[in-house]
Write an enzyme that holds these catalytic residues in place. Structure first.
Site, PDB file in Angstrom:
ATOM      1  N   SER A  61      20.952  42.679  44.919  1.00 35.51           N
ATOM      2  CA  SER A  61      21.394  43.436  43.730  1.00 35.51           C
ATOM      3  C   SER A  61      20.505  44.646  43.519  1.00 35.51           C
ATOM      4  O   SER A  61      19.318  44.631  43.885  1.00 35.51           O
ATOM      5  CB  SER A  61      21.308  42.548  42.494  1.00 35.51           C
ATOM      6  N   TYR A 111      16.494  36.906  36.803  1.00 30.26           N
ATOM      7  CA  TYR A 111      17.534  37.253  37.786  1.00 30.26           C
ATOM      8  C   TYR A 111      17.039  38.344  38.740  1.00 30.26           C
ATOM      9  O   TYR A 111      17.193  38.235  39.958  1.00 30.26           O
ATOM     10  CB  TYR A 111      18.785  37.703  37.023  1.00 30.26           C
TER      11      TYR A 111
HETATM   12  P1  NAD Z   1      31.290  35.757  40.211  1.00 31.94           P
HETATM   13  O1  NAD Z   1      31.082  35.170  38.876  1.00 31.94           O
HETATM   14  O2  NAD Z   1      32.685  36.027  40.631  1.00 31.94           O
HETATM   15  O3  NAD Z   1      30.593  34.885  41.326  1.00 31.94           O
HETATM   16  C1  NAD Z   1      29.518  34.038  41.103  1.00 31.94           C
HETATM   17  C2  NAD Z   1      29.835  32.770  41.826  1.00 31.94           C
HETATM   18  O4  NAD Z   1      28.699  31.929  41.866  1.00 31.94           O
HETATM   19  C3  NAD Z   1      30.964  31.969  41.213  1.00 31.94           C
HETATM   20  O5  NAD Z   1      31.933  31.840  42.178  1.00 31.94           O
HETATM   21  C4  NAD Z   1      30.358  30.597  40.913  1.00 31.94           C
HETATM   22  O6  NAD Z   1      31.222  29.538  41.197  1.00 31.94           O
HETATM   23  C5  NAD Z   1      29.180  30.601  41.837  1.00 31.94           C
HETATM   24  N1  NAD Z   1      28.092  29.738  41.362  1.00 31.94           N
HETATM   25  C6  NAD Z   1      27.327  29.899  40.258  1.00 31.94           C
HETATM   26  N2  NAD Z   1      26.433  28.904  40.183  1.00 31.94           N
HETATM   27  C7  NAD Z   1      26.632  28.101  41.255  1.00 31.94           C
HETATM   28  C8  NAD Z   1      26.042  26.901  41.725  1.00 31.94           C
HETATM   29  N3  NAD Z   1      25.014  26.341  41.096  1.00 31.94           N
HETATM   30  N4  NAD Z   1      26.537  26.339  42.858  1.00 31.94           N
HETATM   31  C9  NAD Z   1      27.581  26.893  43.512  1.00 31.94           C
HETATM   32  N5  NAD Z   1      28.170  28.047  43.129  1.00 31.94           N
HETATM   33  C10 NAD Z   1      27.709  28.625  42.015  1.00 31.94           C
HETATM   34  O7  NAD Z   1      30.436  37.098  40.222  1.00 31.94           O
HETATM   35  P2  NAD Z   1      30.128  38.170  41.344  1.00 31.94           P
HETATM   36  O8  NAD Z   1      29.720  39.366  40.592  1.00 31.94           O
HETATM   37  O9  NAD Z   1      31.183  38.263  42.353  1.00 31.94           O
HETATM   38  O10 NAD Z   1      28.818  37.581  41.994  1.00 31.94           O
HETATM   39  C11 NAD Z   1      28.630  37.477  43.379  1.00 31.94           C
HETATM   40  C12 NAD Z   1      27.255  37.944  43.750  1.00 31.94           C
HETATM   41  O11 NAD Z   1      27.128  39.325  43.474  1.00 31.94           O
HETATM   42  C13 NAD Z   1      26.098  37.267  43.024  1.00 31.94           C
HETATM   43  O12 NAD Z   1      25.091  36.982  43.938  1.00 31.94           O
HETATM   44  C14 NAD Z   1      25.621  38.325  42.053  1.00 31.94           C
HETATM   45  O13 NAD Z   1      24.275  38.169  41.729  1.00 31.94           O
HETATM   46  C15 NAD Z   1      25.880  39.560  42.876  1.00 31.94           C
HETATM   47  N6  NAD Z   1      25.918  40.811  42.125  1.00 31.94           N
HETATM   48  C16 NAD Z   1      26.885  41.028  41.215  1.00 31.94           C
HETATM   49  C17 NAD Z   1      26.901  42.211  40.526  1.00 31.94           C
HETATM   50  C18 NAD Z   1      27.958  42.500  39.497  1.00 31.94           C
HETATM   51  O14 NAD Z   1      27.825  43.481  38.759  1.00 31.94           O
HETATM   52  N7  NAD Z   1      29.013  41.709  39.398  1.00 31.94           N
HETATM   53  C19 NAD Z   1      25.936  43.190  40.777  1.00 31.94           C
HETATM   54  C20 NAD Z   1      24.949  42.935  41.730  1.00 31.94           C
HETATM   55  C21 NAD Z   1      24.953  41.738  42.404  1.00 31.94           C
END
Ligand code: NAD
Length: 323
Positions: free
Chosen positions: A218, A231
């Site tokens: 991230s 985080y």
């Molecule tokens: P999202 O909510 O769609 O995905 C998060 C996923 O993590 C969900 O599918 C959930 O089921 C899973 N999860 C959470 N806790 C868990 C656990 N204990 N065991 C198994 N699965 C678990 O959100 P996203 O934004 O697609 O996130 C995906 C990745 O992208 C993450 O690593 C997040 O940190 C990263 N990210 C997101 C953003 C953003 O702005 N959305 C920015 C930078 C990085």
């Protein structure tokens, strides 16, 4: 040599430039209000979004407008033909978009998710629409035994494992550092760091030369975020993990890279930020909007496919909407 003449000429030039700029400023020509940047195959939603706040872990079906993940303009070209990919957090957001593009590129998919069964069913259908198989596995990646079973089930189903996408995460802000509880801190670290560690350690013995691990980092792991101290810490840790593991796995022919996104329109933020903040999500980037998941997924194809990135390992690829 007398320097007075050239110096005087330079001063004259500088003043001419200055005069022109002052005249422009006086003429009242204000810079036009910049619109959110659109440079993709289709136009993407821009803030303000409807104010919303959803319970964790966040269901994609509840997010308004729905995140765009199906990349209708993307033509598959066999970049992952015959391969098998396991994607954690694959039910929604970035993980879902990655599942769809990987399938379009020829891979069978196993997705791991916490408990969002409806989201997982939609991802499975989307993968099947691409003519590939999709195994859905619900459980907690912070638990070693679950990760072991997840890899075992993927191996039993598909007989091989070529790509691991470590992408599941827990993110909840705390406004004041003093309010960040031990339980909160522990949940973030256990999910985001232990989860990646467990999955990688269970997957690697089944991987072979040409396999790849792609971790989701991230921008917060590069810049830090004052309300996401725990985080950000995990995301910085994931970047270091990526680089260190890449060196460790070179002899096995397994590449390890990370994508470091900026704001992306997924359930993650609407299920943790205040509704007001959600409505302006992504507005502060130079592009003045968040990415959609389908704009991030191509980077995972690139880093997973030996056709695209055979000489790339240990890299962190930021996708942040400009600097
Ligand atoms: P999202 O909510 O769609 O995905 C998060 C996923 O993590 C969900 O599918 C959930 O089921 C899973 N999860 C959470 N806790 C868990 C656990 N204990 N065991 C198994 N699965 C678990 O959100 P996203 O934004 O697609 O996130 C995906 C990745 O992208 C993450 O690593 C997040 O940190 C990263 N990210 C997101 C953003 C953003 O702005 N959305 C920015 C930078 C990085």
């Amino acid at each position: 040599m007398d320097q007075a003449k050239p110096a005087k000429a330079a001063v004259k030039k500088q003043r001419a430039v200055q005069k022109k700029v002052e005249a422009d400023d006086r003429s009242g020509q204000k810079p036009r209000r910049k619109q959110p940047m659109q440079a993709g195959a289709r136009d993407y939603p821009v803030p303000p979004f409807p104010k919303q706040h959803h319970p964790k872990p966040g269901e994609e079906t509840k997010i308004e407008p729905p995140p765009l993940y199906d990349a209708p303009y993307w033509t598959g070209s066999g970049k992952l033909e015959g391969k098998v990919a396991l994607i954690t957090g694959g039910d929604s957001g970035i993980g879902r978009a990655v599942a769809v593009l990987f399938a379009r590129e020829g891979a069978d998919i196993a997705i791991v998710y916490l408990a969002e069964d409806k989201d997982a069913a939609i991802t499975r259908q989307a993968v099947e629409k691409e003519g590939k198989r999709c195994l859905t596995l619900s459980g907690d990646v912070s638990k070693r035994e679950f990760c072991r079973q997840a890899v075992k089930r993927a191996m039993a189903e598909f007989g091989r494992l070529d790509v691991l996408v470590n992408n599941a995460a827990f993110q909840v802000h705390s406004t004041a550092f003093e309010d960040l509880t031990e339980e909160h801190f522990d949940t973030t670290l256990k999910t985001n760091l232990y989860g990646y560690f467990h999955m990688a350690q269970e997957a690697v013995p089944h991987m072979r030369q040409g396999s790849a691990i792609v971790n989701t980092g991230s921008v917060t792991g590069i810049e830090g975020s004052k309300e996401l101290i725990d985080y950000s810490m995990t995301k910085g840790g994931i970047h270091a993990f990526t680089r260190a593991l890449s060196a460790s796995l070179i002899d096995k022919g397994i590449r390890v890279n990370a994508v470091a996104p900026g704001p992306v329109w997924t359930p993650l933020n609407p299920s943790e930020k205040e509704a007001e903040e959600v409505s302006q999500f992504g507005a502060k980037t130079p592009m003045k909007r968040p990415a959609q998941p389908e704009e991030i997924a191509p980077a995972y194809v690139f880093l997973a496919s030996p056709q695209c990135s055979s000489y790339i390992t240990g890299e962190i690829l930021p996708i942040v909407g400009g600097y």
